[in-house]
Write a protein that holds these residues in place. Structure first.
Motif, PDB file in Angstrom:
ATOM      1  N   GLN A  53       0.830  -1.204   0.000  1.00 61.36           N
ATOM      2  CA  GLN A  53       0.000   0.000   0.000  1.00 61.36           C
ATOM      3  C   GLN A  53       0.867   1.257   0.000  1.00 61.36           C
ATOM      4  OE1 GLN A  53      -3.037  -0.544   3.212  1.00 61.36           O
ATOM      5  NE2 GLN A  53      -2.368  -2.640   2.958  1.00 61.36           N
ATOM      6  N   HIS A  57       0.093   3.024  -3.203  1.00 61.41           N
ATOM      7  CA  HIS A  57      -0.950   3.982  -2.814  1.00 61.41           C
ATOM      8  C   HIS A  57      -2.318   3.538  -3.346  1.00 61.41           C
ATOM      9  CE1 HIS A  57       2.198   6.156  -1.055  1.00 61.41           C
ATOM     10  NE2 HIS A  57       2.746   6.562  -2.182  1.00 61.41           N
ATOM     11  N   ALA A  58      -3.039   4.492  -3.952  1.00 61.05           N
ATOM     12  CA  ALA A  58      -4.414   4.170  -4.338  1.00 61.05           C
ATOM     13  C   ALA A  58      -4.490   3.105  -5.432  1.00 61.05           C
ATOM     14  CB  ALA A  58      -5.139   5.431  -4.775  1.00 61.05           C
ATOM     15  N   SER A  59      -3.405   2.907  -6.173  1.00 59.43           N
ATOM     16  CA  SER A  59      -3.466   1.903  -7.240  1.00 59.43           C
ATOM     17  C   SER A  59      -3.445   0.481  -6.677  1.00 59.43           C
ATOM     18  CB  SER A  59      -2.336   2.099  -8.256  1.00 59.43           C
ATOM     19  OG  SER A  59      -1.092   1.910  -7.643  1.00 59.43           O
ATOM     20  N   ASN A  61      -5.678  -0.665  -4.768  1.00 61.42           N
ATOM     21  CA  ASN A  61      -7.073  -1.121  -4.893  1.00 61.42           C
ATOM     22  C   ASN A  61      -7.301  -1.747  -6.271  1.00 61.42           C
ATOM     23  OD1 ASN A  61      -7.097   0.307  -2.562  1.00 61.42           O
ATOM     24  ND2 ASN A  61      -8.374   1.983  -3.285  1.00 61.42           N
ATOM     25  N   ASP A  62      -6.719  -1.094  -7.275  1.00 63.57           N
ATOM     26  CA  ASP A  62      -6.842  -1.572  -8.648  1.00 63.57           C
ATOM     27  C   ASP A  62      -6.186  -2.952  -8.795  1.00 63.57           C
ATOM     28  OD1 ASP A  62      -7.675  -1.126 -11.224  1.00 63.57           O
ATOM     29  OD2 ASP A  62      -5.716  -0.420 -11.873  1.00 63.57           O
ATOM     30  N   LEU A  64      -5.830  -5.113  -6.451  1.00 62.34           N
ATOM     31  CA  LEU A  64      -6.668  -6.104  -5.752  1.00 62.34           C
ATOM     32  C   LEU A  64      -7.834  -6.561  -6.614  1.00 62.34           C
ATOM     33  CD1 LEU A  64      -7.192  -5.006  -2.026  1.00 62.34           C
ATOM     34  CD2 LEU A  64      -5.938  -6.969  -2.880  1.00 62.34           C
ATOM     35  N   ILE A  65      -8.584  -5.577  -7.112  1.00 59.24           N
ATOM     36  CA  ILE A  65      -9.822  -5.964  -7.787  1.00 59.24           C
ATOM     37  C   ILE A  65      -9.574  -6.609  -9.152  1.00 59.24           C
ATOM     38  CG2 ILE A  65     -11.347  -4.383  -6.581  1.00 59.24           C
ATOM     39  CD1 ILE A  65     -11.103  -2.438  -8.737  1.00 59.24           C
ATOM     40  N   HIS A  66      -8.402  -6.344  -9.741  1.00 64.58           N
ATOM     41  CA  HIS A  66      -8.090  -7.023 -11.004  1.00 64.58           C
ATOM     42  C   HIS A  66      -7.356  -8.336 -10.782  1.00 64.58           C
ATOM     43  CE1 HIS A  66      -9.047  -3.191 -13.066  1.00 64.58           C
ATOM     44  NE2 HIS A  66      -9.562  -4.062 -13.899  1.00 64.58           N
ATOM     45  N   LYS A  67      -7.115  -8.655  -9.505  1.00 64.96           N
ATOM     46  CA  LYS A  67      -6.487  -9.923  -9.135  1.00 64.96           C
ATOM     47  C   LYS A  67      -5.184 -10.152  -9.896  1.00 64.96           C
ATOM     48  CE  LYS A  67     -10.805 -12.106  -7.853  1.00 64.96           C
ATOM     49  NZ  LYS A  67     -11.738 -13.182  -8.086  1.00 64.96           N
ATOM     50  N   PHE A 112      -4.153  -9.911   1.324  1.00 62.76           N
ATOM     51  CA  PHE A 112      -4.624 -10.212   2.670  1.00 62.76           C
ATOM     52  C   PHE A 112      -4.881 -11.709   2.867  1.00 62.76           C
ATOM     53  CE2 PHE A 112      -5.805  -5.984   1.388  1.00 62.76           C
ATOM     54  CZ  PHE A 112      -5.154  -5.255   2.361  1.00 62.76           C
TER      55      PHE A 112
ATOM     56  N   HIS B 150      -5.190   6.980 -10.190  1.00 64.46           N
ATOM     57  CA  HIS B 150      -5.196   6.734  -8.749  1.00 64.46           C
ATOM     58  C   HIS B 150      -4.255   7.695  -8.043  1.00 64.46           C
ATOM     59  CE1 HIS B 150      -7.228   3.120  -9.979  1.00 64.46           C
ATOM     60  NE2 HIS B 150      -6.233   2.852 -10.773  1.00 64.46           N
ATOM     61  N   GLY B 152      -2.737  10.817  -5.946  1.00 62.51           N
ATOM     62  CA  GLY B 152      -3.130  11.446  -4.690  1.00 62.51           C
ATOM     63  C   GLY B 152      -3.105  10.469  -3.533  1.00 62.51           C
ATOM     64  N   SER B 154      -3.882   7.871  -0.591  1.00 60.00           N
ATOM     65  CA  SER B 154      -4.859   6.787  -0.504  1.00 60.00           C
ATOM     66  C   SER B 154      -5.742   6.977   0.725  1.00 60.00           C
ATOM     67  CB  SER B 154      -4.153   5.442  -0.479  1.00 60.00           C
ATOM     68  OG  SER B 154      -2.973   5.492   0.258  1.00 60.00           O
ATOM     69  N   LEU B 159     -10.133   1.388  -0.167  1.00 61.97           N
ATOM     70  CA  LEU B 159      -9.395   0.144   0.080  1.00 61.97           C
ATOM     71  C   LEU B 159     -10.310  -0.876   0.750  1.00 61.97           C
ATOM     72  CD1 LEU B 159      -6.782  -1.527   0.205  1.00 61.97           C
ATOM     73  CD2 LEU B 159      -6.274  -0.431   2.379  1.00 61.97           C
ATOM     74  N   ALA B 162     -12.590  -2.256  -1.762  1.00 60.08           N
ATOM     75  CA  ALA B 162     -11.900  -3.191  -2.672  1.00 60.08           C
ATOM     76  C   ALA B 162     -11.708  -4.538  -1.984  1.00 60.08           C
ATOM     77  CB  ALA B 162     -10.558  -2.611  -3.102  1.00 60.08           C
ATOM     78  N   VAL B 166     -13.317  -7.970  -3.351  1.00 63.12           N
ATOM     79  CA  VAL B 166     -12.492  -9.123  -3.711  1.00 63.12           C
ATOM     80  C   VAL B 166     -12.864 -10.318  -2.840  1.00 63.12           C
ATOM     81  CG1 VAL B 166     -10.134 -10.012  -3.754  1.00 63.12           C
ATOM     82  CG2 VAL B 166     -10.605  -7.735  -4.604  1.00 63.12           C
ATOM     83  N   VAL B 273     -16.061  -3.232  -9.444  1.00 61.36           N
ATOM     84  CA  VAL B 273     -15.020  -3.070 -10.458  1.00 61.36           C
ATOM     85  C   VAL B 273     -15.459  -2.021 -11.472  1.00 61.36           C
ATOM     86  CG1 VAL B 273     -13.831  -4.222 -12.357  1.00 61.36           C
ATOM     87  CG2 VAL B 273     -14.118  -5.390 -10.183  1.00 61.36           C
ATOM     88  N   ILE B 277     -13.256   1.433 -11.989  1.00 63.87           N
ATOM     89  CA  ILE B 277     -12.483   1.627 -13.210  1.00 63.87           C
ATOM     90  C   ILE B 277     -13.360   2.332 -14.232  1.00 63.87           C
ATOM     91  CG2 ILE B 277     -11.118   0.464 -14.988  1.00 63.87           C
ATOM     92  CD1 ILE B 277     -10.137  -0.065 -12.145  1.00 63.87           C
TER      93      ILE B 277
END
Lengths: 279, 306
Positions: A53, A57-59, A61-62, A64-67, A112, B150, B152, B154, B159, B162, B166, B273, B277
């Motif tokens: 993290q 940073h914020a990416s 999350n991306d 995670l969700i795109h596995k 996680f 993304h 800036g 977090s 999170l 997400a 998941v 998702v 996105i």
């Protein structure tokens, strides 16, 4: 140009949580890439995924969700079936944080469910990570591994892959308890793996618990005395530079660059550390 | 009016005045000065306001002449493919989607071995960014554009969402595989008959061969906490029908009941998702706040209809 002997591999560990392992790993990795122009790989071996993290940073999350592939897939040894297709060979499993010319800062992120996956395995192979690094990352100058704060197969995987250990510690009683645990853990590992010569590069005092105003008072003095005595008994050097308390550290980890305060002094420690390990 | 003082003296005077103004306020300092010089206070204030106005006008003039990031990107000396990526990046920069603050730019440049120098305004920094990214490959530039979405600091909320999405998706995958094993196994026939309540409880307590999702779903439907706004209907109504209306599929007997929670989880994950996105071409008409609605329902479960 990569090092002739392959990358320096340092794992950041203390068998006590909350001593600043992920923060220090993040900042050392960035410093080596930015200031020393080194080709760096950071590895997140902690299922809490704080290093991931802090670098993504914020990416994150991306991711995670795109596995996208992570340390979990490295331990499994393949990419799981997706979109109707079967399993695939493991390629990549790294996230590029930044690259300039031929050198880059890359990350093998964690998830996680990492510990769940390992627990579910019949017998997790602790040499998988070392073999993966030997095969795929010999061109790197530095590999930093952020460990989980408990002794487990993950700790042993880090030991197998590393040549050096950096031990962050806070000058408070519970944090010092991590010292004898780590010494035992390393002694057991060396005894079981005689070909491996993992050494403690040093102990760094992370002062983050204390407000700079009173510098910790008598309890800090006692804890520091304990740390120095224990480190000397184990033959571990203690770095001269202490990390000062700063509200800038959590901000930097979040990706907020608006204020760094005393965290801007981190390069002083980074210089001492990298000079000590010969980067 | 220009000062006749030596620079050191002028800086010293400014420091003194700044500390006085900080402590007493500018107006009090001016008042005190006017009393010293016997100059009318209004005249001093008018003079100060006029100075401020001139400075503001100068700044406005400078801003109006400042080219936008897109303008700079269009003039960059780069091959067409890379230039179009640069313009894309510049567009995001102009909208503050990419490197929203000056410290972010400083950090970005430092990571790439460059210095922000004396740049004070964010809008002046794009030239530096262009020179830092021009050497990048098109692939790296594309990656930068994707990641800039993304940009800036977090935050915990996205999170957390997400992780939940998941988790929901992973649970649904596990349940799908257990459903497959379940349907092809010998316990299928046993399940076709309604299980007594004691069996349901027993299953929930750890019989791995029984899909726990089904048990969980049955329980939650009875409690009326799962649904799409129809939870005020009698909870004892056909669970398969409720589930079908929730996920838009026809009820398929026991199978529909078992997989409801699974498909629900998948829908939540898929929707998350989509929301996370940007997908401009998406023609999906599903309500965008369904995930929030579900969360809200979980926080305030409707009362059980007796």
């Amino acid at each position: 140009m990569s090092r002739p002997d392959g990358p320096l591999v340092v794992c950041v560990i203390n068998l006590k949580g909350g001593v600043g392992k992920s923060t220090i790993t993040t900042l050392l990795s960035r410093h080596a890439f930015t200031n020393r122009k080194k080709d760096v790989l950071a590895i997140d071996l902690d299922p809490q995924a704080n290093l991931s993290q802090a670098l993504m940073h914020a990416s994150y999350n991306d991711f995670l969700i795109h596995k996208r592939p992570s340390i979990v897939e490295i331990f499994k040894g393949y990419l799981p079936p997706a979109r109707g297709a079967g399993p695939k060979p493991l390629v990549g499993a790294v996230e590029t944080i930044a690259d300039v010319g031929t050198h880059s800062l890359q990350l093998i992120p964690s998830r996680f469910d990492f510990s769940d996956n390992l627990t579910a395995s019949l017998r997790p192979d602790t040499t998988v990570l070392a073999r993966h690094l030997a095969t795929n990352f010999q061109h790197k100058d530095l590999i930093m591994i952020d460990c989980a704060p408990t002794e487990s197969v993950l700790t042993h995987a880090a030991y197998h892959a590393s040549s050096m250990v950096l031990v962050p510690v806070k000058p408070e009683y519970f944090a010092t308890i991590g010292f004898p645990l780590l010494q035992e853990s390393l002694a057991n590992f060396r005894s079981a793996n005689r070909g491996n010569s993992i050494n403690v590069a040093g102990v760094v005092i992370n002062n983050a618990f204390y407000d700079g105003g009173n510098n910790g008072g008598p309890e800090k003095i006692r804890a520091m005395a304990d740390i120095k005595k224990e480190a000397a008994t184990n033959g571990w050097p203690v770095f001269k530079t202490e990390l000062q308390f700063s509200r800038g550290y959590p901000k930097l980890m979040r990706g907020d660059n608006s204020y760094s305060g005393n965290a801007s002094l981190f390069p002083i420690f980074a210089r001492e550390f990298f000079n000590a390990i010969g980067l | 009016m220009t000062s006749k003082l030596h620079r050191d003296d002028r800086e010293f005077l400014q420091e003194m005045l700044a500390s006085l103004a900080k402590r007493f306020g500018s107006d009090e300092v001016l008042l005190a000065l006017s009393e010293i010089e016997e100059m009318p206070f209004d005249r001093l204030r008018r003079r100060r306001n006029a100075e401020q106005e001139r400075a503001t006008q100068r700044e406005r003039g400078r801003n109006s002449e400042r080219p936008s990031a897109v303008h700079i990107a269009e003039r960059a000396d780069a091959p067409p493919g890379k230039k179009s990526l640069l313009v894309n990046l510049a567009l995001q920069f102009d909208h503050k989607a990419f490197l929203p603050t000056l410290p972010d730019i400083r950090h970005f440049l430092e990571m790439r071995g460059q210095d922000l120098g004396s740049v004070k305004q964010r809008s002046d920094a794009f030239r530096k960014i262009v020179s830092a990214v021009l050497g990048m490959s098109e692939e790296a530039l594309e990656r930068l554009i994707v990641n800039s979405r993304h940009s800036g600091p977090s935050q915990l909320g996205p999170l957390s969402d997400a992780i939940k999405a998941v988790g929901a998706s992973t649970r649904s995958e596990r349940n799908n595989s257990s459903l497959f094993a379940y349907e092809s196994g010998e316990r299928r026939q046993a399940d076709e008959a309604p299980a007594p309540a004691s069996d349901v409880n027993k299953s929930a307590q750890g019989d791995d061969a029984t899909p726990k999702t089904a048990v969980r779903h049955k329980q939650t439907v009875e409690e009326g906490s799962v649904g799409d706004g129809k939870s005020s209907q009698p909870a004892a109504s056909d669970p398969a029908s409720d589930a079908a209306s929730d996920i838009n599929i026809a009820p398929q007997g026991d199978k529909g009941t078992v997989s409801t929670s699974t498909v629900n989880d998948q829908a939540v994950a898929a929707e998350f998702v989509e929301k996370s996105i940007p997908q401009p071409s998406s023609q999906d008409k599903r309500p965008h706040n369904r995930y929030d609605a579900l969360r809200s329902q979980n926080r305030n479960p409707p009362k059980r209809n007796r």
